[in-house]
Design a protein around this motif. Structure first.
Motif, mmCIF file in Angstrom:
data_model
loop_
_atom_site.group_PDB
_atom_site.id
_atom_site.type_symbol
_atom_site.label_atom_id
_atom_site.label_comp_id
_atom_site.label_asym_id
_atom_site.label_seq_id
_atom_site.Cartn_x
_atom_site.Cartn_y
_atom_site.Cartn_z
ATOM 1 N N HIS A 138 -8.592 49.986 9.639
ATOM 2 C CA HIS A 138 -8.328 49.053 10.731
ATOM 3 C C HIS A 138 -9.215 49.329 11.936
ATOM 4 O O HIS A 138 -9.552 48.409 12.674
ATOM 5 C CB HIS A 138 -6.856 49.128 11.155
ATOM 6 C CG HIS A 138 -5.923 48.583 10.138
ATOM 7 N ND1 HIS A 138 -5.884 47.259 9.770
ATOM 8 C CD2 HIS A 138 -4.968 49.198 9.384
ATOM 9 C CE1 HIS A 138 -4.953 47.075 8.853
ATOM 10 N NE2 HIS A 138 -4.395 48.238 8.591
ATOM 11 N N TRP A 139 -9.567 50.599 12.131
ATOM 12 C CA TRP A 139 -10.391 50.964 13.288
ATOM 13 C C TRP A 139 -10.958 52.346 13.047
ATOM 14 O O TRP A 139 -10.259 53.241 12.586
ATOM 15 C CB TRP A 139 -9.512 50.955 14.544
ATOM 16 C CG TRP A 139 -10.222 51.187 15.836
ATOM 17 C CD1 TRP A 139 -11.148 50.376 16.434
ATOM 18 C CD2 TRP A 139 -10.030 52.292 16.718
ATOM 19 N NE1 TRP A 139 -11.534 50.928 17.635
ATOM 20 C CE2 TRP A 139 -10.858 52.095 17.837
ATOM 21 C CE3 TRP A 139 -9.229 53.432 16.678
ATOM 22 C CZ2 TRP A 139 -10.926 52.984 18.894
ATOM 23 C CZ3 TRP A 139 -9.290 54.324 17.728
ATOM 24 C CH2 TRP A 139 -10.129 54.096 18.825
ATOM 25 N N LEU A 140 -12.231 52.509 13.316
ATOM 26 C CA LEU A 140 -12.904 53.802 13.189
ATOM 27 C C LEU A 140 -13.825 53.953 14.385
ATOM 28 O O LEU A 140 -14.623 53.055 14.672
ATOM 29 C CB LEU A 140 -13.713 53.873 11.890
ATOM 30 C CG LEU A 140 -14.637 55.078 11.711
ATOM 31 C CD1 LEU A 140 -13.848 56.371 11.621
ATOM 32 C CD2 LEU A 140 -15.483 54.904 10.465
ATOM 33 N N VAL A 141 -13.711 55.076 15.076
ATOM 34 C CA VAL A 141 -14.567 55.325 16.235
ATOM 35 C C VAL A 141 -14.965 56.797 16.234
ATOM 36 O O VAL A 141 -14.174 57.667 15.875
ATOM 37 C CB VAL A 141 -13.861 54.935 17.556
ATOM 38 C CG1 VAL A 141 -12.654 55.799 17.811
ATOM 39 C CG2 VAL A 141 -14.827 54.992 18.739
ATOM 40 N N PRO B 211 -25.569 41.808 17.660
ATOM 41 C CA PRO B 211 -26.385 42.857 18.301
ATOM 42 C C PRO B 211 -25.886 44.270 17.999
ATOM 43 O O PRO B 211 -26.674 45.207 17.918
ATOM 44 C CB PRO B 211 -26.258 42.552 19.795
ATOM 45 C CG PRO B 211 -25.851 41.124 19.866
ATOM 46 C CD PRO B 211 -25.082 40.823 18.614
ATOM 47 N N GLY B 212 -24.590 44.441 17.803
ATOM 48 C CA GLY B 212 -24.044 45.758 17.502
ATOM 49 C C GLY B 212 -24.306 46.216 16.083
ATOM 50 O O GLY B 212 -24.117 47.385 15.762
ATOM 51 N N GLY C 273 -25.023 51.189 14.321
ATOM 52 C CA GLY C 273 -25.249 51.867 13.048
ATOM 53 C C GLY C 273 -24.111 51.676 12.055
ATOM 54 O O GLY C 273 -24.105 52.285 10.992
ATOM 55 N N ALA C 274 -23.142 50.811 12.372
ATOM 56 C CA ALA C 274 -21.953 50.663 11.530
ATOM 57 C C ALA C 274 -22.279 50.194 10.116
ATOM 58 O O ALA C 274 -21.766 50.748 9.141
ATOM 59 C CB ALA C 274 -20.951 49.705 12.188
#
Length: 154
Positions: free
Chosen positions: A73-76, A115-116, A121-122
């Motif tokens: 769901h979310w990775l940071v 742009p991200g 680098g995802a």
């Protein structure tokens, strides 16, 4: 680096990490829905964090353990720690901890034209972990394109 289940006291640190990526994803830190999701994952023991030997929060992951299709769901990962194996360790730990059999792990990340996509680098990160690009997903809250990446697990 130690990867473990997130605890209540990790909540402020996870919000701090979220603040480092809001320029790509839109506002999160002040969003009650995001805060509630982080708290819910911590309570359900589906949030994983990576910490340094000095207890510095290096990264975090919120995981959806609903077989046969699991969800990141979310990775940071902290800006200072990107490219050092933290994200890989979080995915590996979540897979060992939560994935119970054949199925797939899905994550929604930037579309190729966002742009991200390159700056973060995802896409390259997930491809290096053998995730493959799949169908398009709904645009992100900032209006940018999104794409599902999928990893088959046996």
């Amino acid at each position: 680096m130690i990867v473990r289940l997130a605890r209540e006291q990790d909540f402020p640190g996870l919000l701090g990490l979220a603040s480092q990526v809001e320029h790509w994803f839109g506002p999160m830190v002040g969003d009650p829905g995001f805060q509630s999701a982080v708290e819910k994952h911590i309570r359900r023991s589906t949030a994983v964090v990576a910490v340094s030997s000095r207890s510095e929060l290096l990264g975090g992951l919120l995981f959806g353990a609903e077989p046969p299709t699991y969800h990141v769901h979310w990775l940071v990962v902290s800006e200072k720690q990107r490219g050092k194996g933290v994200g890989r360790a979080l995915i590996a730990d979540a897979t060992r901890r939560f994935v119970l059999g054949p199925g797939s792990i899905e994550v929604v990340t930037f579309g190729a034209d966002h742009p991200g996509a390159v700056a973060s680098g995802a896409r390259v990160f997930y491809e290096r972990l053998d995730f493959t690009p799949a169908e398009a997903a709904d645009p992100g809250p900032e209006g940018g394109s999104r794409q599902i990446y999928r990893l088959t697990v046996v």
